[in-house]
Design a protein around this motif. Structure first.
Motif, short mmCIF file in Angstrom:
data_model
loop_
_atom_site.label_atom_id
_atom_site.label_comp_id
_atom_site.label_asym_id
_atom_site.label_seq_id
_atom_site.Cartn_x
_atom_site.Cartn_y
_atom_site.Cartn_z
N ALA A 117 5.57 8.88 1.76
CA ALA A 117 4.91 10.17 1.99
C ALA A 117 3.91 10.46 0.88
N ALA A 118 4.29 10.20 -0.37
CA ALA A 118 3.40 10.46 -1.50
C ALA A 118 2.18 9.54 -1.47
N ILE A 119 2.39 8.27 -1.18
CA ILE A 119 1.28 7.32 -1.13
C ILE A 119 0.34 7.66 0.03
N ALA A 120 0.92 7.94 1.19
CA ALA A 120 0.10 8.29 2.36
C ALA A 120 -0.74 9.53 2.08
N ASP A 121 -0.14 10.53 1.46
CA ASP A 121 -0.86 11.76 1.13
C ASP A 121 -2.02 11.46 0.19
N THR A 122 -1.78 10.65 -0.82
CA THR A 122 -2.82 10.28 -1.77
C THR A 122 -3.96 9.55 -1.09
N LEU A 123 -3.63 8.73 -0.09
CA LEU A 123 -4.65 7.96 0.62
C LEU A 123 -5.28 8.74 1.78
N GLY A 124 -4.78 9.94 2.04
CA GLY A 124 -5.33 10.74 3.13
C GLY A 124 -4.88 10.29 4.51
N LEU A 125 -3.71 9.65 4.56
CA LEU A 125 -3.15 9.19 5.84
C LEU A 125 -2.04 10.13 6.29
N SER A 126 -1.99 10.44 7.57
CA SER A 126 -0.87 11.22 8.08
C SER A 126 0.31 10.28 8.30
N LEU A 127 1.50 10.81 8.12
CA LEU A 127 2.69 9.98 8.34
C LEU A 127 2.82 9.58 9.81
N ASP A 128 2.39 10.44 10.71
CA ASP A 128 2.42 10.09 12.14
C ASP A 128 1.53 8.88 12.40
#
Length: 99
Positions: free
Chosen positions: A61-72
């Motif tokens: 979740a933290a990495i995805a948020d940093t990269l601007g990716l949604s978890l979905d």
């Protein structure tokens, strides 16, 4: 505690996750992303290389948020056997987010 061996599907999903994160990171350094996500660079390196096939949810979740990716979008892309093409649009998860 005994850890059960990963299934081939879990290993493959971990490899797809690593590839997705590498692509999303682009030209940014691994160190920059790791520090922004508050994970160790070694953890990010292991996830991107597929050596950690089932990372903890808060880490992803933290990495995805940093990269601007949604978890979905991340889940949709890594859980699909044909991986590279997004559902109905023909775009990857990263392309869907920026479209």
């Amino acid at each position: 505690m005994v850890r059960l061996p990963l299934t081939p599907a879990e290993v493959a999903r971990g490899q797809r996750l690593g590839a997705l994160l590498r692509r999303a990171r682009g030209e940014r350094s691994m160190l920059e992303i790791a520090l922004d996500a508050r994970v160790s660079p070694e953890t990010l390196r292991k996830i991107e290389s597929g050596r950690v096939a089932t990372p903890a949810f808060p880490t992803i979740a933290a990495i995805a948020d940093t990269l601007g990716l949604s978890l979905d979008a991340v889940w949709a892309e890594i859980s699909r056997p044909d991986y590279g093409i997004g559902p109905a649009t023909g775009h990857s998860a990263r392309e869907q987010l920026t479209a």
